[in-house]
Design a protein around this motif. Structure first.
Motif, PDB file in Angstrom:
ATOM      1  N   GLY A 212      15.938  46.670  39.159  1.00  0.00           N
ATOM      2  CA  GLY A 212      14.951  48.646  39.421  1.00  0.00           C
ATOM      3  C   GLY A 212      15.962  49.266  37.933  1.00  0.00           C
ATOM      4  O   GLY A 212      15.241  50.189  37.675  1.00  0.00           O
ATOM      5  N   LEU A 215      14.180  48.900  35.385  1.00  0.00           N
ATOM      6  CA  LEU A 215      12.218  49.479  34.892  1.00  0.00           C
ATOM      7  C   LEU A 215      12.261  51.244  34.724  1.00  0.00           C
ATOM      8  O   LEU A 215      11.912  51.339  34.387  1.00  0.00           O
ATOM      9  CB  LEU A 215      11.633  48.491  35.824  1.00  0.00           C
ATOM     10  CG  LEU A 215      11.346  48.069  36.075  1.00  0.00           C
ATOM     11  CD1 LEU A 215      10.776  47.375  37.338  1.00  0.00           C
ATOM     12  CD2 LEU A 215      10.273  46.968  34.894  1.00  0.00           C
ATOM     13  N   LYS A 216      13.100  51.878  35.826  1.00  0.00           N
ATOM     14  CA  LYS A 216      13.878  52.491  35.421  1.00  0.00           C
ATOM     15  C   LYS A 216      13.894  53.508  34.057  1.00  0.00           C
ATOM     16  O   LYS A 216      13.646  54.285  33.735  1.00  0.00           O
ATOM     17  CB  LYS A 216      14.736  53.540  37.317  1.00  0.00           C
ATOM     18  CG  LYS A 216      14.125  53.150  38.291  1.00  0.00           C
ATOM     19  CD  LYS A 216      15.172  54.166  38.549  1.00  0.00           C
ATOM     20  CE  LYS A 216      14.464  53.583  40.879  1.00  0.00           C
ATOM     21  NZ  LYS A 216      15.811  53.909  41.047  1.00  0.00           N
ATOM     22  N   THR A 249       5.686  52.027  36.258  1.00  0.00           N
ATOM     23  CA  THR A 249       6.058  52.387  37.092  1.00  0.00           C
ATOM     24  C   THR A 249       5.176  51.954  38.385  1.00  0.00           C
ATOM     25  O   THR A 249       5.799  51.719  39.675  1.00  0.00           O
ATOM     26  CB  THR A 249       5.088  53.934  37.586  1.00  0.00           C
ATOM     27  OG1 THR A 249       5.819  54.169  36.221  1.00  0.00           O
ATOM     28  CG2 THR A 249       5.418  54.623  39.026  1.00  0.00           C
ATOM     29  N   SER A 252       7.062  48.552  39.530  1.00  0.00           N
ATOM     30  CA  SER A 252       8.256  49.110  39.591  1.00  0.00           C
ATOM     31  C   SER A 252       7.946  49.025  41.673  1.00  0.00           C
ATOM     32  O   SER A 252       8.827  48.697  41.487  1.00  0.00           O
ATOM     33  CB  SER A 252       9.007  49.666  39.078  1.00  0.00           C
ATOM     34  OG  SER A 252       9.900  50.245  40.011  1.00  0.00           O
ATOM     35  N   GLU A 256       9.128  46.947  44.722  1.00  0.00           N
ATOM     36  CA  GLU A 256      10.422  47.151  45.780  1.00  0.00           C
ATOM     37  C   GLU A 256       9.313  46.742  46.933  1.00  0.00           C
ATOM     38  O   GLU A 256      10.593  46.523  47.888  1.00  0.00           O
ATOM     39  CB  GLU A 256      10.368  48.875  45.851  1.00  0.00           C
ATOM     40  CG  GLU A 256      11.195  48.498  44.222  1.00  0.00           C
ATOM     41  CD  GLU A 256      11.342  50.885  44.328  1.00  0.00           C
ATOM     42  OE1 GLU A 256      10.670  50.523  45.020  1.00  0.00           O
ATOM     43  OE2 GLU A 256      12.291  50.983  43.310  1.00  0.00           O
TER      44      GLU A 256
END
Length: 258
Positions: A212, A215-216, A249, A252, A256
């Motif tokens: 995560g 990706l951010k 985005t 991601s 999640e």
């Protein structure tokens, strides 16, 4: 100790069928999970290529053949959307995984003789736990087939031997290892089920946390790149970077949610 020294033949046969259904459900869940991720990744890739192609054509950076490619990509995207709607892999994957975990809990409750499988101490030859296990397994199968949109043949068909991982039909059990069928006391239950689950999640949580974060970070860098490109009026590349940020985005959020 209220547990019997061993399971009766009826209980062993039911456990064999239960573990077989569990392994098949996990196999099908894995297949639908893989199909779901592949289809979604292809949708994101194709949509990004459509934006890139359309932006290049609008800025006169390519010839007329580019529009034919964009049209082909748009058709491919429509096919992927239709395929996703037809297979419905995400819903089936979740339902199969949830049902498999529910069956796993049923098996352990029978092995520990808890809940609906408690031993009737007033009768030494009571078959109540086995009768209840038979009823619960039949209800579980009916619910799975109805909710996941599967056919009975999906569960009952014969799969390769490597699919069955709980010694249902072959294999030897090492010393002090779980034979996946014997009655289980509390201390052994903790050792065989609770501790492995704790170890599993302790290994998975850092992995997903790092994923995560990566990706951010990628989204942040693409946002900065878009701002820099806009400053130098490179609008075609701004469109490409912005579309890429949208793709990352979306992936991601999908990761999640998955």
């Amino acid at each position: 100790d209220r547990l019997p020294p061993s399971n009766p033949l009826q209980g062993l046969l039911l456990l064999r069928d239960a573990w077989r259904d569990f392994d098949v459900a996990m196999l099908l869940a894995g297949r639908y999970k893989q199909a779901c991720k592949i289809i979604f990744a292809l949708q994101l890739l194709v949509s990004w290529l459509v934006v890139v192609g359309a932006g290049a054509y609008a800025n006169e950076m390519s010839d007329g053949y580019n529009m034919h490619a964009v049209f082909g990509l748009a058709v491919a995207f429509s096919v992927l959307v239709s395929l996703d709607g037809m297979l419905n892999p995400k819903a089936r994957w979740r339902q199969l995984r949830s049902s498999a975990m529910s069956l796993h809990s049923i098996i352990w409750r029978y092995r520990t003789r808890t809940g609906p499988f408690e031993v009737d101490e007033s009768r030494n030859d009571s078959s109540r736990p086995e009768d209840m296990l038979c009823t619960v397994l039949n209800d579980w199968r009916d619910e799975l087939l109805a909710s996941a949109g599967l056919k009975t043949s999906n569960l009952m068909r014969k799969y390769p031997s490597h699919v069955y991982r709980h010694h249902q039909h072959h294999g030897k059990v090492a010393n002090d290892a779980d034979d996946h069928q014997s009655p289980t006391q509390p201390n052994r239950y903790i050792k065989l089920r609770v501790e492995p689950m704790m170890d599993f999640y302790s290994r998975r949580v850092p992995k997903y946390t790092n994923h995560g974060f990566a990706l951010k970070t990628t989204i942040l860098l693409l946002g900065v790149a878009s701002s820099v490109l806009a400053r130098y009026e490179m609008l075609a590349y701004v469109m490409v970077a912005t579309a890429a940020a949208t793709v990352v985005t979306s992936w991601s959020e999908f990761s999640e949610d998955a």
